[in-house]
Design an enzyme around this catalytic site. Structure first.
Site, PDB file in Angstrom:
ATOM      1  N   LYS A  52     -16.172 -14.369   2.778  1.00 24.19           N
ATOM      2  CA  LYS A  52     -15.344 -13.945   1.638  1.00 24.19           C
ATOM      3  C   LYS A  52     -15.003 -15.171   0.784  1.00 24.19           C
ATOM      4  O   LYS A  52     -15.086 -15.126  -0.452  1.00 24.19           O
ATOM      5  CB  LYS A  52     -14.056 -13.269   2.135  1.00 24.19           C
ATOM      6  N   GLN A  96      -6.722 -10.662   7.823  1.00 25.12           N
ATOM      7  CA  GLN A  96      -7.908 -10.337   8.616  1.00 25.12           C
ATOM      8  C   GLN A  96      -7.489  -9.661   9.927  1.00 25.12           C
ATOM      9  O   GLN A  96      -6.678 -10.197  10.677  1.00 25.12           O
ATOM     10  CB  GLN A  96      -8.704 -11.632   8.884  1.00 25.12           C
ATOM     11  N   ASP A 119      -7.289  -5.090  -0.043  1.00 28.14           N
ATOM     12  CA  ASP A 119      -8.065  -4.394   0.992  1.00 28.14           C
ATOM     13  C   ASP A 119      -7.849  -2.883   0.908  1.00 28.14           C
ATOM     14  O   ASP A 119      -8.591  -2.117   1.513  1.00 28.14           O
ATOM     15  CB  ASP A 119      -7.616  -4.873   2.389  1.00 28.14           C
TER      16      ASP A 119
END
Ligand code: NAD
Length: 292
Positions: A52, A96, A119
């Site tokens: 990312k 994460q 997200d």
């Protein structure tokens, strides 16, 4: 059979993002800024975060990694999130997953300011997606929709079978495909571990999305001729044909299924790169304050 080349499409989208970001920088304003929080030393999580970060840099998005030991307390992590929520120079925040067991993922996700939740995991953003309101659609389902869109694959009235009902892939993609929208309007069957007669359900599908997390689960006898197959799974398996000794495979038995279908995503270079580029697009959306 045509390959749905997620890598190429993601490169095309990255070029579009890069141009747009360069336009802002030329005007003298700051670049979009994405922060990733990583807790612990899980190698897979580290790999995802690294890719990312690399993609952000390629398109001109500022990327910061806030790394903490697995011993950080839930309270401390919540404080970090509050700090980021209040920083006007940070547009997007991702945490994460998975987190260590002593930290509630639910609490952490709910603490993220929904306007920075690129997200798309915050309940408010999921609710907006269900209602078809402007929001962040989580990266993997968003990537799949864009792949279908860019290859002009018609979903209207099609029988679509989604295998797997996770909150990050199966459930949201089943909602998106059934919504009243250009790349929606499909008749969707959402299958899971308790589904009976999965083989016959799949054999009636025009489009199959495989998000099970089991290598080569979808076999050729489950797929009708001419179906579109999207493989979300990623598995690292041993191989004596590669230098590293490993290769990536998906949830679909690619060699056999590809002989029967009209379109198929490969693994790697299918859904994976589309997921990452979709996160970049969501970060840009956050920067432009498109989600209130
Ligand atoms: P998950 O483990 O959260 O969910 C798996 C789902 O599969 C569950 O809903 C379960 O009910 C269903 N399932 C399990 N066994 C089944 C069976 N025998 N029949 C029918 N359904 C069954 O998985 P996830 O997080 O959705 O991930 C799925 C796969 O996709 C994994 O391999 C993961 O690594 C991969 N993934 C890839 C990307 C990407 O960017 N390409 C993103 C997210 C996840």
């Amino acid at each position: 059979m045509e390959i749905l080349d997620g890598r190429q499409i993601s490169l095309d989208i990255k070029e579009e993002i890069k141009k747009e970001v360069a336009g802002y920088i030329d005007k003298g304003v700051r670049a979009p800024h994405l922060v990733a929080i990583l807790v612990g030393n899980d190698p897979a999580s580290q790999t995802y975060v690294n890719s990312k970060d690399k993609s952000c840099k390629e398109v001109g998005i500022t990327s910061s990694l806030y790394k903490y030991s697995k011993d950080i307390t839930e309270k401390e992590l919540l404080e970090v999130i509050d700090f980021i929520n209040n920083d006007d120079e940070i547009d997007g925040l991702i945490v994460q997953l998975p987190l260590p067991k002593h930290i509630s993922e639910e609490k952490i996700i709910q603490r993220i300011n929904p306007a920075k939740d690129v997200d798309g995991f915050h309940p408010m953003n999921i609710g907006k997606m269900v209602l078809g309101l402007p929001t962040y659609i989580s990266a993997t389902p968003f990537g799949i929709i864009q792949l279908l869109e860019r290859y002009n694959i018609d979903t209207q009235g099609k029988n679509c079978v989604v295998i797997g009902r996770s909150n990050i892939v199966g459930t949201p993609i089943s909602i998106l495909l059934s919504r009243k929208a250009k790349h929606g309007n499909a008749t969707v069957t959402l299958c899971h571990s308790r589904t009976k007669d999965l083989k016959n359900i799949c054999k009636n599908a025009d489009i199959i999305i495989a998000a099970i997390g089991k290598p080569k689960f979808l076999t050729a006898d489950m797929v009708k001729k001419g179906a579109v197959v999207i493989d979300v799974g990623i598995h690292r398996v041993k191989s004596d044909k590669t230098k590293s000794g490993f290769k990536l495979i998906g949830d679909v038995d690619f060699d056999e299924v590809s002989k029967k279908c009209s379109f198929i995503t490969p693994v790697p270079r299918g859904v994976g790169p589309m997921t990452i580029v979709s996160l970049m697009q969501n970060t840009l959306k956050a920067y432009k304050k498109e989600v209130k």
